[in-house]
Structures are given as structure tokens and as C-alpha cells.
Design an enzyme around this catalytic site. Structure first.
Site: not given
Ligand code: CAO
Length: 315
Positions: A287-289
């Protein structure tokens, strides 16, 4: 609306085509409804307050009712395929339906990135083969997956943000101090992900036995609710099937998943010659967040090094 004034007042210049009274316009403004999208059912197609309320109700129902719509996503067209040739209808199992919902939820909510790498596990494989007799004696089948789970536990301890969930307020990470590893298991009823609890506290033997036990239970539909809960990171191994890489979908609210593809014999350069080595492809989706590319690279390097030299797992 029915109680408002005359026609001239109701139709202002900005919305000349929309025929509605001030109270209806106020309601539409409060609800964020664009009156030009609402069909009027009043006298001479006048839009009433009830039309605005019905419009909102329909909108809510349509976003709730479909797997392929929601959050303003455009719907995939429903087509009568039988117009083009014979079809048959195959009902999805409950597991497949629930799985589809979970995968879709994760896909649309999490900005995914997948990083691919490969690692030389020739030594690991030699060691595993050397355990064959001992394994038979213990009645445990030992596959590369147990070593991969063990190595993931080490990498997760080193990089705890991978063993976390994004808090609902979007302002903090919930880092879990326990390591529960989900294993994707393919069954005739669909994909299930039973969880190895406290995987970091278990030996390779115990992990091997538990992977076999959980996958047998999954295929015999004997998993308990508790077997499917509490995962903090997942591994999806397609290694026995083939493939050089794939992009696994993160099992939200987890933030990362490791995909494992098929071991291949490849010529690797030692500095002096090409030698045949057993190379394992790894695909890490995150999850790139929560995880940035550099963290993804570090986690992958750590994992690849641990699998290339499993003495590191004793450190
Ligand atoms: N490369 C090459 N061979 C591999 C391998 C790899 N990466 N991983 C395992 N193998 C070998 C094993 O060593 C075993 O060989 P032997 O029988 O000669 O010892 C054989 O493949 C079969 O392994 P297995 O599948 O019985 O055991 P496993 O521990 O590797 O995997 C499980 C267990 C439950 C993960 C697996 O059976 C499974 O269901 N995989 C599918 C997961 C899936 O569908 N993921 C997709 C999710 S996303 O849609």
C-alpha cells in the site's frame, strides 16, 4: 415545490431549463444534487421536493447494490451474451463472492505498487533436500514456503511498518507487535487465507506442519473462523504452478503481501564463470500510502538476502 410562487420567479437565468421552486432548489443545494439531472414529475415536468429525495434514494441504492459500482466508479455494462452465442450460468460459491468483494475493496482503496526481485536459493534447497529423511521420519512435508514465512517474519521485525494497518483517521499507523502470517490457499470453493498465528515463534518444522494442516483444513472446509482472522501480512505462493512473477493484491487492512513464483534453474555469473543456480522470483505488493518505494526495496533486499543465506535466520 407545490407551495412556491409563480413560474417566472421559479426559473432563474442560471438554470433556465430547470423548472423548480425555491424550497426545492434549497433542498437540492443542501444535498448537493444537480437539479439538471433530476426528472420532474410535477405539472409540466416541474421538479418537486419528492423528486429530489427520490433521486438521492436511487443514487444511494445503486451505489450499494453492485459489486462493480460504488464510490462514483463507472459501472461495467450488463450485456446479454446469449445474443452472440450459447452461454451457461455458473453460480459463484459464497467464498468466491466474499473473496471478490474483499479483493475489489482492496483494489479500489489501496494505491498498489508491486516490486519484483529474484533470489538464489540453491543453498536453501540443498539444505531442504538434506532434511528429507528426517522429514519423512517426523511425517512432515517441508517445502520452500516454511523458509519463506520464516524469512518474512525476520524482515517484518526489521521493517515494522510492513506489519501495520493504516488507522481509519488516516493520521497514524497501527503497528502490530505480533506476527500472524496469512497463507493464500487455492481450494475448489475459491481462495481462502488461513493465518499462522505467532509465526515468528515457530520453528521451520512447526511452520511446515501448520501450513500443511491449514491447507488440508481449507480444502476440507474445516477452517474455523479463528483460523481466518488476525493476519498481519500475507504470502501467496504460486510456485508449484509456475510463472515468473505476478502482482498479488494486498489483503487489506494489511499493507503488504508477498507473491512467490516458480523456482528456475538459471545461469548466474560468479565473477569467473556462469554456474547453474536455483533462482526464486519474488513479487512484493504494498500500500503506497504506508510504504514508499525505498522501503519496499529495503524490505525486498533483506528478504532476498535472508533466503539466499538462511544462516541469517539464526542471527
Ligand atoms: N518453486 C518451485 N517449486 C515449488 C515452489 C516454488 N516456489 N514452492 C513449492 N514448490 C514445490 C514443492 O516443493 C512441492 O514439491 P514436492 O512435492 O516435489 O516436494 C510442490 O511444489 C507442491 O507444493 P505444495 O503446493 O504442496 O506446497 P507449498 O508449501 O508450496 O504450498 C499452499 C502450499 C497451500 C500455499 C499451496 O498448495 C497453494 O494452495 N497455493 C496456491 C495459492 C494461491 O492460489 N494463490 C493465489 C492467490 S491470488 O489470487
Amino acid at each position: 415545490d407545490a407551495q412556491s410562487g409563480d413560474d417566472g420567479k421559479e426559473q432563474d437565468a442560471a438554470s433556465a431549463k430547470v423548472y423548480a421552486g425555491p424550497a426545492t432548489r434549497r433542498l437540492a443545494r443542501e444535498l448537493g444534487v444537480d437539479l439538471s439531472e433530476v426528472k420532474g414529475t410535477g405539472n409540466r415536468n416541474r421538479i418537486t421536493k419528492d423528486d429530489v429525495k427520490d433521486f438521492v434514494k436511487q443514487h444511494m441504492a445503486s451505489t450499494r447494490s453492485s459489486n462493480t459500482a460504488g464510490g462514483g466508479l463507472p459501472q461495467v455494462a450488463q450485456i446479454d451474451f446469449s445474443k452472440f452465442g450459447p452461454v451457461d450460468m455458473v453460480p459463484l460459491t459464497r467464498i468466491q463472492q466474499r473473496g471478490a468483494d474483499n479483493l475489489h475493496r482492496s483494489w479500489v482503496n489501496l494505491p498498489h505498487v508491486t516490486q519484483h526481485d529474484e533470489t538464489d536459493i540453491t543453498d536453501l534447497e540443498d539444505f531442504r533436500k538434506s532434511l528429507k529423511q528426517e522429514a519423512e521420519h517426523k511425517g512432515i512435508k517441508i517445502t520452500p514456503l516454511a523458509f519463506i514465512v520464516k524469512a518474512c517474519c525476520h524482515a517484518l521485525r526489521e521493517y515494522p511498518n510492513f506489519n501495520a494497518s493504516l488507522h481509519a483517521d488516516g493520521k497514524q499507523l497501527v503497528r502490530k507487535q505480533y506476527l500472524n502470517i496469512g497463507i493464500a490457499v487455492d481450494t475448489p470453493e475459491g481462495l481462502v487465507v488461513p493465518v499462522i498465528k505467532a509465526a515468528d515463534e515457530k520453528s521451520i518444522w512447526q511452520l511446515s506442519a501448520e501450513i500443511a494442516d491449514l491447507s488440508d483444513k481449507a480444502r476440507d472446509k474445516k477452517l474455523a473462523m479463528d483460523d481466518l482472522q488476525g493476519g498481519t501480512f500475507s504470502v501467496s505462493s504460486l510456485g508449484a504452478l509456475g510463472g515468473t512473477g505476478f502482482t498479488p493484491i494486498v489483503n487489506a487492512p494489511e499493507v503488504a503481501i508477498l507473491g512467490v513464483s516458480k523456482l528456475q534453474l538459471k545461469p548466474l555469473w560468479t565473477g569467473e564463470a556462469f554456474v547453474p543456480r536455483k533462482v526464486l522470483p519474488l513479487s512484493l505488493s504494498y500500500d503506497h500510502r504506508v510504504i514508499n518505494g525505498a522501503d519496499g526495496g529495503r524490505f525486498m533486499n533483506y528478504l532476498a538476502n535472508a533466503l539466499a543465506d538462511i544462516r541469517r535466520l539464526a542471527l
